[in-house]
Design a protein around this motif. Structure first.
Motif, PDB file in Angstrom:
ATOM      1  N   ALA A 187       0.841  -1.205   0.000  1.00  0.00           N
ATOM      2  CA  ALA A 187       0.000   0.000   0.000  1.00  0.00           C
ATOM      3  C   ALA A 187       0.869   1.246   0.000  1.00  0.00           C
ATOM      4  CB  ALA A 187      -0.902  -0.008   1.234  1.00  0.00           C
ATOM      5  N   VAL A 188       0.258   2.338  -0.472  1.00  0.00           N
ATOM      6  CA  VAL A 188       0.966   3.623  -0.508  1.00  0.00           C
ATOM      7  C   VAL A 188       0.170   4.657   0.284  1.00  0.00           C
ATOM      8  CG1 VAL A 188      -0.060   4.234  -2.777  1.00  0.00           C
ATOM      9  CG2 VAL A 188       2.010   5.401  -2.004  1.00  0.00           C
ATOM     10  N   GLU A 189       0.904   5.430   1.093  1.00  0.00           N
ATOM     11  CA  GLU A 189       0.282   6.523   1.853  1.00  0.00           C
ATOM     12  C   GLU A 189       1.301   7.653   1.973  1.00  0.00           C
ATOM     13  OE1 GLU A 189       2.401   6.363   4.344  1.00  0.00           O
ATOM     14  OE2 GLU A 189       1.748   5.015   5.927  1.00  0.00           O
ATOM     15  N   MET A 190       1.092   8.591   2.893  1.00  0.00           N
ATOM     16  CA  MET A 190       1.916   9.795   2.858  1.00  0.00           C
ATOM     17  C   MET A 190       2.622  10.125   4.179  1.00  0.00           C
ATOM     18  SD  MET A 190      -0.601  12.128   0.424  1.00  0.00           S
ATOM     19  CE  MET A 190       0.606  13.394   0.119  1.00  0.00           C
ATOM     20  N   GLU A 191       2.550   9.246   5.170  1.00  0.00           N
ATOM     21  CA  GLU A 191       3.087   9.611   6.489  1.00  0.00           C
ATOM     22  C   GLU A 191       3.879   8.519   7.224  1.00  0.00           C
ATOM     23  OE1 GLU A 191      -0.352   9.806   5.944  1.00  0.00           O
ATOM     24  OE2 GLU A 191      -0.436  11.918   5.380  1.00  0.00           O
ATOM     25  N   GLY A 192       3.470   7.265   7.079  1.00  0.00           N
ATOM     26  CA  GLY A 192       3.951   6.209   7.984  1.00  0.00           C
ATOM     27  C   GLY A 192       5.467   6.098   8.094  1.00  0.00           C
ATOM     28  N   ALA A 193       6.161   6.149   6.945  1.00  0.00           N
ATOM     29  CA  ALA A 193       7.608   5.934   6.992  1.00  0.00           C
ATOM     30  C   ALA A 193       8.337   7.102   7.639  1.00  0.00           C
ATOM     31  CB  ALA A 193       8.147   5.676   5.585  1.00  0.00           C
ATOM     32  N   ALA A 194       7.714   8.287   7.622  1.00  0.00           N
ATOM     33  CA  ALA A 194       8.325   9.436   8.307  1.00  0.00           C
ATOM     34  C   ALA A 194       8.203   9.244   9.821  1.00  0.00           C
ATOM     35  CB  ALA A 194       7.648  10.726   7.865  1.00  0.00           C
ATOM     36  N   MET A 195       7.027   8.790  10.263  1.00  0.00           N
ATOM     37  CA  MET A 195       6.873   8.502  11.696  1.00  0.00           C
ATOM     38  C   MET A 195       7.875   7.420  12.117  1.00  0.00           C
ATOM     39  SD  MET A 195       3.514   7.269  13.776  1.00  0.00           S
ATOM     40  CE  MET A 195       3.847   5.535  13.812  1.00  0.00           C
ATOM     41  N   ALA A 196       8.038   6.405  11.276  1.00  0.00           N
ATOM     42  CA  ALA A 196       8.953   5.308  11.603  1.00  0.00           C
ATOM     43  C   ALA A 196      10.399   5.795  11.682  1.00  0.00           C
ATOM     44  CB  ALA A 196       8.819   4.199  10.565  1.00  0.00           C
ATOM     45  N   GLN A 197      10.755   6.760  10.838  1.00  0.00           N
ATOM     46  CA  GLN A 197      12.129   7.288  10.877  1.00  0.00           C
ATOM     47  C   GLN A 197      12.389   8.012  12.200  1.00  0.00           C
ATOM     48  OE1 GLN A 197      13.365   9.676   7.505  1.00  0.00           O
ATOM     49  NE2 GLN A 197      15.241  10.334   8.538  1.00  0.00           N
ATOM     50  N   VAL A 198      11.409   8.820  12.633  1.00  0.00           N
ATOM     51  CA  VAL A 198      11.584   9.536  13.911  1.00  0.00           C
ATOM     52  C   VAL A 198      11.610   8.521  15.067  1.00  0.00           C
ATOM     53  CG1 VAL A 198      10.568  11.243  15.476  1.00  0.00           C
ATOM     54  CG2 VAL A 198      10.525  11.637  13.003  1.00  0.00           C
ATOM     55  N   CYS A 199      10.729   7.539  15.026  1.00  0.00           N
ATOM     56  CA  CYS A 199      10.718   6.524  16.101  1.00  0.00           C
ATOM     57  C   CYS A 199      12.039   5.762  16.140  1.00  0.00           C
ATOM     58  CB  CYS A 199       9.544   5.563  15.914  1.00  0.00           C
ATOM     59  SG  CYS A 199       7.980   6.338  16.352  1.00  0.00           S
ATOM     60  N   ALA A 200      12.613   5.473  14.963  1.00  0.00           N
ATOM     61  CA  ALA A 200      13.900   4.767  14.937  1.00  0.00           C
ATOM     62  C   ALA A 200      14.981   5.625  15.592  1.00  0.00           C
ATOM     63  CB  ALA A 200      14.281   4.423  13.500  1.00  0.00           C
ATOM     64  N   ALA A 201      14.947   6.945  15.332  1.00  0.00           N
ATOM     65  CA  ALA A 201      15.956   7.840  15.912  1.00  0.00           C
ATOM     66  C   ALA A 201      15.862   7.864  17.439  1.00  0.00           C
ATOM     67  CB  ALA A 201      15.793   9.243  15.339  1.00  0.00           C
ATOM     68  N   TYR A 202      14.641   7.750  17.979  1.00  0.00           N
ATOM     69  CA  TYR A 202      14.436   7.772  19.434  1.00  0.00           C
ATOM     70  C   TYR A 202      14.395   6.356  20.035  1.00  0.00           C
ATOM     71  CZ  TYR A 202      13.186  12.789  19.595  1.00  0.00           C
ATOM     72  OH  TYR A 202      13.203  14.158  19.555  1.00  0.00           O
ATOM     73  N   ALA A 203      14.595   5.343  19.201  1.00  0.00           N
ATOM     74  CA  ALA A 203      14.489   3.935  19.640  1.00  0.00           C
ATOM     75  C   ALA A 203      13.159   3.673  20.341  1.00  0.00           C
ATOM     76  CB  ALA A 203      15.676   3.563  20.529  1.00  0.00           C
ATOM     77  N   LEU A 204      12.079   4.153  19.746  1.00  0.00           N
ATOM     78  CA  LEU A 204      10.738   3.913  20.297  1.00  0.00           C
ATOM     79  C   LEU A 204       9.936   3.039  19.337  1.00  0.00           C
ATOM     80  CD1 LEU A 204       9.723   7.404  21.724  1.00  0.00           C
ATOM     81  CD2 LEU A 204      10.113   5.300  23.020  1.00  0.00           C
ATOM     82  N   PRO A 205       9.052   2.204  19.873  1.00  0.00           N
ATOM     83  CA  PRO A 205       8.259   1.333  19.003  1.00  0.00           C
ATOM     84  C   PRO A 205       7.184   2.101  18.245  1.00  0.00           C
ATOM     85  CG  PRO A 205       7.623   1.031  21.306  1.00  0.00           C
ATOM     86  CD  PRO A 205       8.798   1.973  21.309  1.00  0.00           C
ATOM     87  N   CYS A 206       6.905   1.635  17.029  1.00  0.00           N
ATOM     88  CA  CYS A 206       5.803   2.238  16.270  1.00  0.00           C
ATOM     89  C   CYS A 206       5.077   1.168  15.462  1.00  0.00           C
ATOM     90  CB  CYS A 206       6.295   3.353  15.360  1.00  0.00           C
ATOM     91  SG  CYS A 206       7.133   2.794  13.884  1.00  0.00           S
ATOM     92  N   ALA A 207       3.843   1.511  15.091  1.00  0.00           N
ATOM     93  CA  ALA A 207       3.047   0.613  14.245  1.00  0.00           C
ATOM     94  C   ALA A 207       2.131   1.459  13.376  1.00  0.00           C
ATOM     95  CB  ALA A 207       2.223  -0.341  15.107  1.00  0.00           C
ATOM     96  N   VAL A 208       1.778   0.920  12.208  1.00  0.00           N
ATOM     97  CA  VAL A 208       0.928   1.649  11.254  1.00  0.00           C
ATOM     98  C   VAL A 208      -0.187   0.733  10.757  1.00  0.00           C
ATOM     99  CG1 VAL A 208       0.879   2.750   8.969  1.00  0.00           C
ATOM    100  CG2 VAL A 208       2.794   3.202  10.512  1.00  0.00           C
ATOM    101  N   LEU A 209      -1.412   1.251  10.865  1.00  0.00           N
ATOM    102  CA  LEU A 209      -2.604   0.519  10.431  1.00  0.00           C
ATOM    103  C   LEU A 209      -3.285   1.341   9.342  1.00  0.00           C
ATOM    104  CD1 LEU A 209      -4.930  -1.605  11.220  1.00  0.00           C
ATOM    105  CD2 LEU A 209      -5.888   0.285  12.531  1.00  0.00           C
ATOM    106  N   ARG A 210      -3.603   0.718   8.216  1.00  0.00           N
ATOM    107  CA  ARG A 210      -4.243   1.461   7.124  1.00  0.00           C
ATOM    108  C   ARG A 210      -5.420   0.674   6.566  1.00  0.00           C
ATOM    109  NH1 ARG A 210      -2.526   6.871   6.157  1.00  0.00           N
ATOM    110  NH2 ARG A 210      -0.368   7.030   6.735  1.00  0.00           N
ATOM    111  N   THR A 211      -6.537   1.378   6.381  1.00  0.00           N
ATOM    112  CA  THR A 211      -7.668   0.807   5.648  1.00  0.00           C
ATOM    113  C   THR A 211      -7.532   1.268   4.202  1.00  0.00           C
ATOM    114  OG1 THR A 211      -9.035   1.001   7.624  1.00  0.00           O
ATOM    115  CG2 THR A 211     -10.207   0.659   5.551  1.00  0.00           C
TER     116      THR A 211
END
Ligand code: ADE
Length: 247
Positions: A187-211
């Motif tokens: 799937a393609v969207e406009m935000e998830g991988a940016a959130m994941a990049q910031v979470c990776a920098a802070y070593a925090l867990p993240c998840a993305v759910l898309r309909t």
């Protein structure tokens, strides 16, 4: 002292409203134009907010939630365009990894690589992902009545690569080219991988759910606002609610 909250970021006002309605007496603060709502959702400490569209909005929102609200992890909920041949409108996609399809610092770095991290595909958190997937599987067994009203087939749940970029993909030529370049992308969207990049920098867990709201092609969508109100938002509310109870 209360536990660190989980940040829940919605892409769309309808989705935020659906979740916020379940929070008892939320407190709110506005930072950088974003209203951040803190409270309890199904017994869990959460902060809810609206993302804004695109990678910069997602990075800003994620950073605010981490720095100002001390979130312990982030969950993103929204809609996406289906790219994988098997991914249909109404299906649910849980990201296993995320990639920025418009990142290209070649020839300095391989195409799609985030130079900071030396990674093309950014990870999501196994526990958050498993909770979302299990919740989604339960919810699609009894989907909102509107799924049938839209003439959609019984929704399926997929897990895999989701790609993000600062473009709403709305032509068959573009979605075909994207699918050919990234054949595993669901799937393609406009935000998830940016959130994941910031979470990776802070070593925090993240998840993305898309309909899945569309096939990222030139076909006019079924009534988009109605789809959001009657399919995507209720599914997101149910899935996130159930997932929180499983964490
Ligand atoms: N979000 C929902 N559908 C999308 C599409 N076709 N392209 C990018 N983001 C989307």
């Amino acid at each position: 002292m209360s536990a660190a909250p989980l940040g829940i970021v919605s892409a769309l006002p309808d989705e935020l409203a659906a979740l916020l309605a379940l929070v008892d007496k939320p407190t709110s603060a506005t930072v950088a134009g974003r209203a951040l709502y803190r409270g309890h959702l199904h017994g869990r400490e959460v902060v809810l907010t609206l993302c804004g569209i695109g990678k910069v909005a997602a990075a800003l929102t994620t950073t605010l939630l981490i720095e100002r609200m001390g979130v312990r992890g982030l969950l993103f909920t929204g809609v996406a365009g289906g790219l994988g041949a098997q991914v249909r409108v109404g299906d649910v996609v849980v990201a296993r990894t995320l990639l920025q399809h418009d990142m290209d610092a070649s020839p300095l770095f391989p195409r799609h690589q985030i130079p900071d991290l030396g990674l093309e595909e950014l990870p999501t958190d196994g526990a958050l992902r498993a909770a979302l997937r299990a919740a989604a599987q339960e919810v699609v067994r009894r989907p909102p009545a509107a799924v049938e009203a839209f003439g959609l087939q019984a929704p399926a749940v997929h897990e895999g690569l989701v790609v993000s970029g600062d473009r709403f993909v709305s032509s068959s030529a573009e979605s075909t080219a994207l699918a050919a370049r990234l054949p595993h992308a669901l799937a393609v969207e406009m935000e998830g991988a940016a959130m994941a990049q910031v979470c990776a920098a802070y070593a925090l867990p993240c998840a993305v759910l898309r309909t899945i709201s569309d096939r990222a092609d030139d076909q006019a969508h079924v009534d988009f606002p109605r789809f959001l109100a009657e399919v995507a938002s209720p599914m997101s509310r149910e899935i996130v609610g159930l997932a929180l109870q499983r964490l």
